[in-house]
Motif scaffolding. Structure first.
Motif, mmCIF file in Angstrom:
data_model
loop_
_atom_site.group_PDB
_atom_site.id
_atom_site.type_symbol
_atom_site.label_atom_id
_atom_site.label_comp_id
_atom_site.label_asym_id
_atom_site.label_seq_id
_atom_site.Cartn_x
_atom_site.Cartn_y
_atom_site.Cartn_z
ATOM 1 N N TYR A 37 0.830 -1.196 -0.008
ATOM 2 C CA TYR A 37 -0.010 -0.037 0.013
ATOM 3 C C TYR A 37 0.744 1.102 -0.064
ATOM 4 O O TYR A 37 0.610 2.302 -0.799
ATOM 5 N N GLY A 40 2.690 1.818 -3.407
ATOM 6 C CA GLY A 40 1.863 2.052 -4.313
ATOM 7 C C GLY A 40 1.359 3.629 -4.236
ATOM 8 O O GLY A 40 1.026 4.058 -5.119
ATOM 9 N N ALA A 47 1.954 0.204 -13.515
ATOM 10 C CA ALA A 47 0.806 -0.695 -13.274
ATOM 11 C C ALA A 47 1.313 -1.477 -12.019
ATOM 12 O O ALA A 47 2.559 -1.597 -11.467
ATOM 13 N N ALA A 48 0.570 -2.407 -11.212
ATOM 14 C CA ALA A 48 0.713 -2.803 -10.121
ATOM 15 C C ALA A 48 -0.087 -4.483 -10.294
ATOM 16 O O ALA A 48 -1.032 -4.589 -10.843
ATOM 17 N N LEU A 50 -1.293 -7.422 -8.087
ATOM 18 C CA LEU A 50 -1.833 -7.497 -6.286
ATOM 19 C C LEU A 50 -2.442 -8.605 -6.145
ATOM 20 O O LEU A 50 -3.385 -9.036 -6.770
ATOM 21 N N LEU A 63 -6.267 -2.322 -2.304
ATOM 22 C CA LEU A 63 -6.745 -1.657 -3.674
ATOM 23 C C LEU A 63 -7.880 -0.547 -3.275
ATOM 24 O O LEU A 63 -7.786 0.649 -3.940
ATOM 25 N N TRP A 66 -6.034 2.647 -1.990
ATOM 26 C CA TRP A 66 -5.239 3.358 -3.426
ATOM 27 C C TRP A 66 -6.551 4.247 -4.097
ATOM 28 O O TRP A 66 -6.074 5.294 -4.307
ATOM 29 N N ARG A 67 -7.535 3.509 -4.314
ATOM 30 C CA ARG A 67 -8.412 4.156 -4.938
ATOM 31 C C ARG A 67 -9.391 5.377 -4.288
ATOM 32 O O ARG A 67 -9.353 6.591 -4.553
ATOM 33 N N VAL A 75 -4.414 -1.812 -12.105
ATOM 34 C CA VAL A 75 -4.073 -2.916 -11.147
ATOM 35 C C VAL A 75 -4.649 -4.321 -11.639
ATOM 36 O O VAL A 75 -5.879 -4.497 -12.271
ATOM 37 N N ILE A 77 -5.199 -8.042 -10.630
ATOM 38 C CA ILE A 77 -5.193 -8.949 -9.368
ATOM 39 C C ILE A 77 -5.075 -10.379 -9.656
ATOM 40 O O ILE A 77 -5.451 -10.955 -10.687
ATOM 41 N N ALA A 95 -10.229 -2.875 -9.394
ATOM 42 C CA ALA A 95 -9.306 -3.436 -10.156
ATOM 43 C C ALA A 95 -9.507 -3.523 -11.876
ATOM 44 O O ALA A 95 -10.802 -3.150 -12.207
#
Length: 217
Positions: A37, A40, A47-48, A50, A63, A66-67, A75, A77, A95
């Motif tokens: 977290y 990011g 990109a990630a 997760l 997630l 983050w948002r 992201v 997942i 995601a």
């Protein structure tokens, strides 16, 4: 392209890191949700990837936070087979795509590249420093508007430096990035690649910090 991998399973993380590095990504990893977290939130990634089942903080909470904080990085997942509810929850949390375990690394790489292309307005793939411009999407390097030919290894090292401008990078760190999980590591090659980058992009581009490593000023 610099990506964040948040995965606590060591075997999966190593396999993904090696495969994604081979596919042209620069991979930085967190092995728990809390660190993922923070990374990011504070760092810039294209990109990630997760995992949802993480220690310290669940992936779905990472997630959501983050948002909520306005982080719009794409992201992807990772979910367990048969857990359709996880996929739905992940997509509802923000995601962009998902991959079900077990997976093939080339598929993960392809999905990441597709996400980054689709979100080009949100995550820039162009790195710049002085008169140097590196397009991570096409692996094209320009110096004062003129194309410069770099080998794959030179490109990987330059990309690594461009993500760490002003920071001292040790030779061991560069070796780990260049060779990933390959056992045939040669420390003297780093000096060769740094010398080549200086010759192609400017003698004062990379500073040698005696006893510590190198720095892109």
């Amino acid at each position: 392209m610099r990506i964040l991998l948040v995965e606590d399973d060591e075997d999966i993380a190593q396999r993904l890191s090696a495969g994604l590095t081979q596919a042209g990504f620069t991979v930085e990893r967190a092995d728990n949700g809390a660190d993922g977290y923070t990374m990011g939130l504070d760092e810039t990634y294209a990109a990630a990837v997760l995992d949802l089942g993480l220690p310290q903080m669940q992936g779905i909470d990472v997630l959501k936070r983050w948002r909520s904080a306005g982080r719009k990085l794409p992201v992807l997942i990772l979910t367990a087979r048969g857990t359709w509810a996880e996929k739905v929850d992940g997509l509802n949390a923000g995601a962009d795509d998902y991959v079900t375990k077990p997976f093939h690394v080339p598929e993960v790489a392809a999905r990441l590249k597709a996400l980054i292309r689709r979100s080009s307005g949100l995550a820039s793939a162009v790195l710049t420093h002085r008169d140097i411009e590196l397009d991570a999407g096409s692996n094209r390097v320009m110096l004062n508007g003129t194309p410069v030919e770099l080998t794959a290894s030179e490109l990987k090292i330059l990309t690594y430096f461009l993500h760490r401008i002003g920071r001292i990078v040790s030779q061991a760190e560069l070796i780990d990035h260049l060779y990933a999980l390959d056992d045939s590591r040669e420390s003297n090659t780093i000096e060769v690649y740094v010398s080549r980058l200086r010759r192609k992009l400017g003698a004062d581009l990379i500073t040698t910090v005696r006893g510590l490593g190198y720095r892109l000023d």
